[in-house]
Design a protein around this motif. Structure first.
Motif, PDB file in Angstrom:
ATOM      1  N   CYS A 122       0.826  -1.210   0.000  1.00 52.59           N
ATOM      2  CA  CYS A 122       0.000   0.000   0.000  1.00 52.59           C
ATOM      3  C   CYS A 122       0.857   1.255   0.000  1.00 52.59           C
ATOM      4  N   ASN A 123       1.930   1.213   0.717  1.00 51.34           N
ATOM      5  CA  ASN A 123       2.760   2.408   0.891  1.00 51.34           C
ATOM      6  C   ASN A 123       4.156   2.186   0.317  1.00 51.34           C
ATOM      7  N   MET A 124       4.266   2.257  -0.978  1.00 55.64           N
ATOM      8  CA  MET A 124       5.575   2.077  -1.610  1.00 55.64           C
ATOM      9  C   MET A 124       6.436   3.287  -1.291  1.00 55.64           C
ATOM     10  N   LYS A 125       7.498   3.055  -0.558  1.00 53.11           N
ATOM     11  CA  LYS A 125       8.411   4.134  -0.217  1.00 53.11           C
ATOM     12  C   LYS A 125       9.390   4.352  -1.361  1.00 53.11           C
ATOM     13  N   GLU A 126       9.688   5.607  -1.632  1.00 55.50           N
ATOM     14  CA  GLU A 126      10.644   5.908  -2.688  1.00 55.50           C
ATOM     15  C   GLU A 126      12.055   5.474  -2.292  1.00 55.50           C
ATOM     16  N   SER A 127      12.344   5.507  -1.002  1.00 59.05           N
ATOM     17  CA  SER A 127      13.661   5.048  -0.562  1.00 59.05           C
ATOM     18  C   SER A 127      13.806   3.548  -0.799  1.00 59.05           C
ATOM     19  N   TYR A 128      12.712   2.799  -0.631  1.00 59.89           N
ATOM     20  CA  TYR A 128      12.733   1.362  -0.887  1.00 59.89           C
ATOM     21  C   TYR A 128      13.003   1.098  -2.361  1.00 59.89           C
ATOM     22  N   GLN A 129      12.339   1.830  -3.227  1.00 61.09           N
ATOM     23  CA  GLN A 129      12.557   1.660  -4.659  1.00 61.09           C
ATOM     24  C   GLN A 129      13.984   2.026  -5.041  1.00 61.09           C
ATOM     25  N   ALA A 130      14.508   3.078  -4.448  1.00 58.11           N
ATOM     26  CA  ALA A 130      15.876   3.490  -4.758  1.00 58.11           C
ATOM     27  C   ALA A 130      16.879   2.418  -4.338  1.00 58.11           C
ATOM     28  N   VAL A 131      16.709   1.864  -3.131  1.00 59.01           N
ATOM     29  CA  VAL A 131      17.595   0.796  -2.651  1.00 59.01           C
ATOM     30  C   VAL A 131      17.453  -0.432  -3.533  1.00 59.01           C
ATOM     31  N   LEU A 132      16.224  -0.781  -3.879  1.00 61.42           N
ATOM     32  CA  LEU A 132      15.970  -1.953  -4.704  1.00 61.42           C
ATOM     33  C   LEU A 132      16.614  -1.807  -6.082  1.00 61.42           C
ATOM     34  N   TYR A 133      16.431  -0.668  -6.728  1.00 65.73           N
ATOM     35  CA  TYR A 133      17.023  -0.456  -8.047  1.00 65.73           C
ATOM     36  C   TYR A 133      18.548  -0.423  -7.976  1.00 65.73           C
ATOM     37  N   PHE A 134      19.093   0.169  -6.921  1.00 65.45           N
ATOM     38  CA  PHE A 134      20.544   0.210  -6.774  1.00 65.45           C
ATOM     39  C   PHE A 134      21.120  -1.198  -6.631  1.00 65.45           C
ATOM     40  N   ILE A 135      20.509  -2.011  -5.785  1.00 62.02           N
ATOM     41  CA  ILE A 135      21.011  -3.370  -5.568  1.00 62.02           C
ATOM     42  C   ILE A 135      20.857  -4.208  -6.829  1.00 62.02           C
ATOM     43  N   LEU A 136      19.704  -4.115  -7.473  1.00 60.16           N
ATOM     44  CA  LEU A 136      19.500  -4.900  -8.686  1.00 60.16           C
ATOM     45  C   LEU A 136      20.451  -4.464  -9.790  1.00 60.16           C
ATOM     46  N   ALA A 137      20.681  -3.170  -9.930  1.00 62.94           N
ATOM     47  CA  ALA A 137      21.615  -2.683 -10.950  1.00 62.94           C
ATOM     48  C   ALA A 137      23.048  -3.098 -10.619  1.00 62.94           C
ATOM     49  N   SER A 138      23.417  -3.010  -9.350  1.00 62.90           N
ATOM     50  CA  SER A 138      24.790  -3.382  -8.986  1.00 62.90           C
ATOM     51  C   SER A 138      25.026  -4.875  -9.136  1.00 62.90           C
ATOM     52  N   ASN A 139      23.974  -5.689  -8.980  1.00 63.99           N
ATOM     53  CA  ASN A 139      24.120  -7.131  -9.172  1.00 63.99           C
ATOM     54  C   ASN A 139      24.362  -7.489 -10.636  1.00 63.99           C
ATOM     55  N   VAL A 140      23.956  -6.634 -11.538  1.00 63.21           N
ATOM     56  CA  VAL A 140      24.169  -6.891 -12.958  1.00 63.21           C
ATOM     57  C   VAL A 140      25.406  -6.157 -13.465  1.00 63.21           C
ATOM     58  N   ILE A 141      25.535  -4.897 -13.117  1.00 65.30           N
ATOM     59  CA  ILE A 141      26.589  -4.064 -13.701  1.00 65.30           C
ATOM     60  C   ILE A 141      27.975  -4.409 -13.162  1.00 65.30           C
ATOM     61  N   ALA A 142      28.120  -4.538 -11.862  1.00 64.80           N
ATOM     62  CA  ALA A 142      29.450  -4.770 -11.279  1.00 64.80           C
ATOM     63  C   ALA A 142      30.106  -6.062 -11.787  1.00 64.80           C
TER      64      ALA A 142
END
Length: 132
Positions: free
Chosen positions: A72-92
């Motif tokens: 119900c309450n999607m936090k923008e900080s949660y999305q930012a952390v999620l996108y950062f981790i998912l991107a770093s798991n692919v890019i690094a």
């Protein structure tokens, strides 16, 4: 494995020293630590979400995107952390593997004979094909 190929081709006589058991154990421990850290961060952030309404997921395997849709309450900080981790798991890992293979190709090109070029490319060709 990419680093091992680079060491085997560029410093064949020093391969056993450069790829010591301690370094191999460090590679394994680092990958386990990063995986544990990623899962801990994602899990702890997921537990901060509030869920409301219909809590039925029509998937066999509960992955993060269907679970996030129920929040119900999607936090923008949660999305930012999620996108950062998912991107770093692919890019690094991709950048590290490509850099290692660029160094490997540069070392192969320094070899003088054509037959040794083919032998070196055959050594790491199957792994490079799988990575590609």
């Amino acid at each position: 494995m990419a680093y091992d190929h680079y060491v085997a081709i560029s410093n064949l006589l020093l391969c056993s020293q450069a790829m010591s058991p301690r370094l191999c154990a460090s590679f394994v421990a680092d990958s386990y630590f990063v995986g544990f850290l990623n899962s801990t961060i994602i899990t702890s952030e997921t537990f901060t979400l509030n869920f409301c309404g219909d809590n039925i997921i029509d998937d066999f395997f509960i992955d993060l995107p269907p679970l996030v849709k129920l929040a119900c309450n999607m936090k923008e900080s949660y999305q930012a952390v999620l996108y950062f981790i998912l991107a770093s798991n692919v890019i690094a890992p991709t950048v590290l593997i490509l850099a290692s293979y660029l160094f490997t190709i540069a070392a192969i090109l320094k070899i003088r004979t054509h037959q040794d070029h083919l032998k070196a490319f055959t050594t790491c060709g199957s792994h490079l094909k799988a990575v590609t």
